[in-house]
Each structure stands twice: as C-alpha cells, then as structure tokens.
Motif scaffolding. Structure first.
Motif, PDB file in Angstrom:
ATOM      1  N   GLN A  66     -11.472   2.576   9.182  1.00 20.52           N
ATOM      2  CA  GLN A  66     -11.795   4.501   9.485  1.00 20.52           C
ATOM      3  C   GLN A  66     -12.985   5.050  10.342  1.00 20.52           C
ATOM      4  O   GLN A  66     -12.667   6.313  10.609  1.00 20.52           O
ATOM      5  CB  GLN A  66     -13.091   4.607   7.644  1.00 20.52           C
ATOM      6  N   ASP A  99      -0.015   3.832   1.760  1.00 24.55           N
ATOM      7  CA  ASP A  99      -0.488   4.402   2.813  1.00 24.55           C
ATOM      8  C   ASP A  99      -0.342   3.955   4.477  1.00 24.55           C
ATOM      9  O   ASP A  99      -0.735   4.915   5.217  1.00 24.55           O
ATOM     10  CB  ASP A  99      -1.645   5.726   2.484  1.00 24.55           C
ATOM     11  N   ASN A 154      -7.907   5.362  10.180  1.00 19.43           N
ATOM     12  CA  ASN A 154      -8.516   6.388   9.503  1.00 19.43           C
ATOM     13  C   ASN A 154      -7.214   6.539   7.821  1.00 19.43           C
ATOM     14  O   ASN A 154      -7.519   6.983   6.507  1.00 19.43           O
ATOM     15  CB  ASN A 154      -7.936   7.851   8.931  1.00 19.43           C
ATOM     16  N   ALA A 155      -7.654   5.267   7.507  1.00 20.92           N
ATOM     17  CA  ALA A 155      -6.848   4.772   5.635  1.00 20.92           C
ATOM     18  C   ALA A 155      -7.632   4.501   4.805  1.00 20.92           C
ATOM     19  O   ALA A 155      -8.980   4.932   5.109  1.00 20.92           O
ATOM     20  CB  ALA A 155      -6.345   3.619   6.023  1.00 20.92           C
ATOM     21  N   THR A 156      -7.389   5.554   3.886  1.00 16.72           N
ATOM     22  CA  THR A 156      -7.789   5.950   2.629  1.00 16.72           C
ATOM     23  C   THR A 156      -8.764   4.415   2.290  1.00 16.72           C
ATOM     24  O   THR A 156      -8.262   2.961   1.797  1.00 16.72           O
ATOM     25  CB  THR A 156      -7.584   6.569   1.351  1.00 16.72           C
ATOM     26  N   HIS A 157     -10.247   4.354   1.874  1.00 20.80           N
ATOM     27  CA  HIS A 157     -10.621   2.878   1.349  1.00 20.80           C
ATOM     28  C   HIS A 157     -10.329   3.065  -0.375  1.00 20.80           C
ATOM     29  O   HIS A 157      -9.981   4.103  -0.881  1.00 20.80           O
ATOM     30  CB  HIS A 157     -12.660   2.763   1.587  1.00 20.80           C
ATOM     31  N   ILE A 158      -9.874   2.019  -0.853  1.00 17.68           N
ATOM     32  CA  ILE A 158      -9.841   1.222  -1.632  1.00 17.68           C
ATOM     33  C   ILE A 158     -11.288   0.381  -2.008  1.00 17.68           C
ATOM     34  O   ILE A 158     -11.676  -0.131  -1.852  1.00 17.68           O
ATOM     35  CB  ILE A 158      -8.223   0.979  -2.399  1.00 17.68           C
ATOM     36  N   THR A 169       0.671  -1.191   0.080  1.00 14.05           N
ATOM     37  CA  THR A 169       0.146   0.001   0.007  1.00 14.05           C
ATOM     38  C   THR A 169       0.793   1.444   0.056  1.00 14.05           C
ATOM     39  O   THR A 169       2.065   1.534   0.799  1.00 14.05           O
ATOM     40  CB  THR A 169      -0.922   0.068   1.647  1.00 14.05           C
ATOM     41  N   TYR A 198      -4.850  -3.521   1.294  1.00 13.99           N
ATOM     42  CA  TYR A 198      -5.456  -2.675   2.138  1.00 13.99           C
ATOM     43  C   TYR A 198      -4.940  -1.547   2.675  1.00 13.99           C
ATOM     44  O   TYR A 198      -5.003  -3.023   4.015  1.00 13.99           O
ATOM     45  CB  TYR A 198      -6.767  -3.233   1.873  1.00 13.99           C
ATOM     46  N   SER A 199      -4.368  -0.833   3.699  1.00 11.10           N
ATOM     47  CA  SER A 199      -4.169  -0.013   4.347  1.00 11.10           C
ATOM     48  C   SER A 199      -5.273  -0.640   5.443  1.00 11.10           C
ATOM     49  O   SER A 199      -6.454   0.516   4.864  1.00 11.10           O
ATOM     50  CB  SER A 199      -3.306   1.094   4.467  1.00 11.10           C
TER      51      SER A 199
END
Length: 273
Positions: free
Chosen positions: A148, A26, A65-69, A24, A60-61
């Motif tokens: 998140q 991030d 608050n990681a960005t959703h992919i 990832t 998938y990080s």
C-alpha cells in the motif's frame, strides 16, 4: 545448486521457470481471470505443459496500492485451490506467495512445498520461525514498507549496497532460526523507480556474493511497459528480452506469466554456456 521440494532435489544449475497463477481479482495483469475450478485447472495444465517447474499461487495482490484483505479471506481464496491442484496434479510443486505465517503453515499442510514472501519476514515476525519449522524452501524478496505504501519509499543513498545489506541481515536471521533453502528475489517493481529497477538489473551479478539461488520477477512489470509507452498486456516481448538479460547475469528462477517464452529463452541460452 539445489533446493529440496517434498524430498525432490531441484537442480538449479539449469535455470527453472515459476509460472504465476494469481487468485486475486485485482492483480495488475491477470486479476480476476482464474476464479473458477475449470479456468484454474486449465491454466495450471497449460503452465505445466509449457515447462513450469513451479506454480506460484497468490491470493493477496501485491501490486502498488493493492487493496488490503484479511487473513481469513486470503485463506479462503488459497487453500481450496491448493487442494484442487494437488488432487488433479499430484506431483505439482506449488509455491505460495504470502507474507503471513498462518497462511504459510496452512498452505504447506494442504500440499504446497515453498513459501514466497515479498517481505522477507518483516511483515510477520512469526514467518521465519514458521518456515524453519516447516523445512521448506523460502523465497525472500526485497521491499520497503507494504504494497500500500512501498512506492513512496524509493529514496536510497546507495540502492545496491542497501539492498545487499538488507539480504545479508535477513539471511543471517533466517539461518540462525534454521531455514535451510533460501532463494533471494531482488524485488523488481517494489519500492523502486523505473530507473532504479534498471540499475538493479544492470548490477544483478552482485547478488552472486549472497551464494544463494536468485529468483527474478520481471514479467510484464511497469519498468517494461512504461519504458516502451505501452501496457502490461503488450509487454511480453519486453519481458522476454529482460528475462534473457537476467539469465545472462545469473538468474536461477524466472517467475513469469508466460512460461513458454521463458523456457525458450533458457533453452536457447544453454547453447552458449
């Protein structure tokens, strides 16, 4: 205590190390570091040479608050890497860090041998039936909510009792569906405050009542660097100390960024067993 990976029985009576390979951009510590074949192969070889039994791939990080992919993006990140590693290290034991059943199915088909699910099947109802059909080891972790929003879900009346009840319910459901090899991960850093993380570690022996292998992931996490007023980059010594405590309290697998130090902790502690 053993688990079956591709027909190979892994004996966990001596603890093992799972090396982390994040794909990832991030992730909190090594995000974006391994984004081409050369770097991925070099890091994997390093982890294996230092003594990792498993390599855990994450696309998938799951940091706070990681960005959703999308599922498509996760597949595009992870499947080519699984195929690359299987070609170059045919005997490698790959774990895939995902909460999505389709990613699990495609990853095992590509050559991985274990699924590591931060949600214990709660974020995808098809995950437990999928793992049961694949007949692979399954790491189920304790978490509330999603990456998140999990940090807003740290209110417990009795955290240890609630975490253990969570596992009893998830294990029962997985067993009923036919999942054979289950590994419990208490979820350090997930929907828990720093104080709650230390409470969890202080009471780690209580997980022996589950009668399952225990995976502990403390590597460079915020409970270490916030307590020491430092950064993830400077948290290796703290990681080694807490990993040693976790081993003394019954951990069977250490999930780490730094394999050499974790293996050394296991080797030295074996002299006192």
């Amino acid at each position: 205590m053993t688990i079956n990976c591709k027909g190979q029985l892994i004996d966990l009576s001596v603890p093992k190390v799972m090396g982390i390979l994040n794909l990832t951009p991030d992730s909190f510590y090594d995000g974006g570091r391994y984004n081409n074949d050369k770097d991925i192969l070099s890091q994997t070889e390093k982890l294996l040479n230092e003594g990792a039994t498993f390599i855990d791939l994450g696309a998938y990080s799951s940091r706070p608050n990681a960005t959703h992919i999308s599922e498509t993006e996760e597949l595009q990140r992870i499947i080519p890497v699984i195929e690359l590693l299987i070609r170059n290290f045919p005997k490698i034991l790959l774990s895939v860090d995902t909460f999505r059943s389709q990613i699990a199915h495609e990853s095992i088909a590509a050559g991985a041998c274990m699924i590591n699910d931060i949600s214990a099947g709660k974020l995808d109802e098809a995950m437990l039936p999928t793992v049961a059909s694949l007949k692979v080891p399954y790491v189920m972790m304790h978490m509330r909510g999603t990456p998140q929003n999990m940090q807003g879900q740290t209110q417990y009346s009795n955290m240890m009792n609630e975490v253990l009840f969570y596992f009893s319910e998830r294990i029962s459901k997985a067993r009923a569906l036919g999942v054979i090899d289950i590994i419990a991960d208490p979820g350090f850093g997930f929907s828990k405050t720093v104080a709650q993380n230390f409470e969890l570690l202080n009471n780690l022996e209580r997980f022996k009542t589950l009668e399952l292998p225990l995976l502990v992931g403390l590597s460079r996490k915020s409970l270490i660097y916030k307590t020491l007023n430092t950064t993830a980059q400077n948290a290796l010594n703290g990681t080694t100390i807490l990993n040693t405590i976790a081993l003394q309290k019954g951990a069977h697998i250490l999930r780490v960024h730094d394999v050499k130090e974790a293996v050394e902790s296991i080797t030295l502690l074996q002299q006192f067993s």
